[in-house]
Write a protein that holds these residues in place. Structure first.
Motif, short mmCIF file in Angstrom:
data_model
loop_
_atom_site.label_atom_id
_atom_site.label_comp_id
_atom_site.label_asym_id
_atom_site.label_seq_id
_atom_site.Cartn_x
_atom_site.Cartn_y
_atom_site.Cartn_z
N MET A 242 -50.67 46.56 -21.51
CA MET A 242 -51.35 47.94 -21.79
C MET A 242 -51.30 48.27 -23.31
O MET A 242 -50.61 47.70 -24.09
N PHE A 243 -52.40 48.99 -23.54
CA PHE A 243 -52.33 49.48 -25.08
C PHE A 243 -52.15 51.02 -25.18
O PHE A 243 -52.96 51.63 -24.24
N ASP A 244 -51.24 51.50 -26.00
CA ASP A 244 -51.23 52.90 -26.07
C ASP A 244 -51.56 53.17 -27.62
O ASP A 244 -50.77 53.04 -28.35
N PRO A 245 -52.74 53.85 -27.85
CA PRO A 245 -52.99 54.53 -29.11
C PRO A 245 -52.52 55.58 -29.56
O PRO A 245 -52.66 55.84 -30.87
N CYS A 246 -51.81 56.19 -28.73
CA CYS A 246 -50.96 57.50 -29.31
C CYS A 246 -49.62 57.38 -28.73
O CYS A 246 -49.06 58.30 -28.03
N PRO A 247 -48.70 56.32 -29.27
CA PRO A 247 -47.31 56.08 -28.89
C PRO A 247 -46.53 57.33 -29.53
O PRO A 247 -46.76 58.06 -30.11
N ALA A 248 -45.33 57.70 -28.45
CA ALA A 248 -44.66 58.77 -28.72
C ALA A 248 -43.83 58.72 -30.20
O ALA A 248 -43.65 59.57 -30.97
#
Length: 132
Positions: free
Chosen positions: A39-45
């Motif tokens: 998975m790719f998360d472009p807006c990580p916490a």
């Protein structure tokens, strides 16, 4: 200072809420073969300043999961549409605000929709034991 949105008070820090693990567990049943490693998360916490998800192209070989900061959902929805148009598989977790311009401009008639029953209890990035 917080604000009222859809009749609910959203206090300071509402952009710091992370996706609860139950959502990722559910995604495994929706997307066979999916796991957090691909998975790719472009807006990580916990943004480290290295990557600005709104200014880069997202990978087309991974499932892109976007739980955007609610302070600028419209920008993220537009970016999701642009990246989907270039071949990305995008899952976007946002409130069901079907009366908004961004919904009609970028989601309606362009995306497969799934509605979750009930309210998601998000995890606060600075206080992992706190949910709202």
């Amino acid at each position: 200072m917080g604000e009222f949105r859809n009749g609910n008070y959203e206090g300071h820090g509402y952009d710091l809420w992370m996706t609860p693990p139950e959502i990722f567990e559910e995604m495994e049943s929706w997307f066979p073969g999916w796991n957090k490693e691909n998975m790719f998360d472009p807006c990580p916490a916990y943004w480290d300043g290295e990557v600005d998800g709104l200014s880069i192209d997202w990978p087309t070989d991974k499932l892109v999961f976007v739980n955007p900061p609610y302070g600028n959902i419209a920008e993220w929805v537009k970016k999701c549409r642009e990246q989907a148009d270039r071949g990305c598989s995008v899952v976007l977790l946002i409130p069901a605000r079907t009366d908004t311009r961004y919904f009609h401009d970028h989601i309606y008639m362009s995306a497969e929709l799934m509605f979750l029953k009930g309210r998601i209890k998000f995890i606060h990035a600075d206080e992992p034991d706190k949910r709202w």
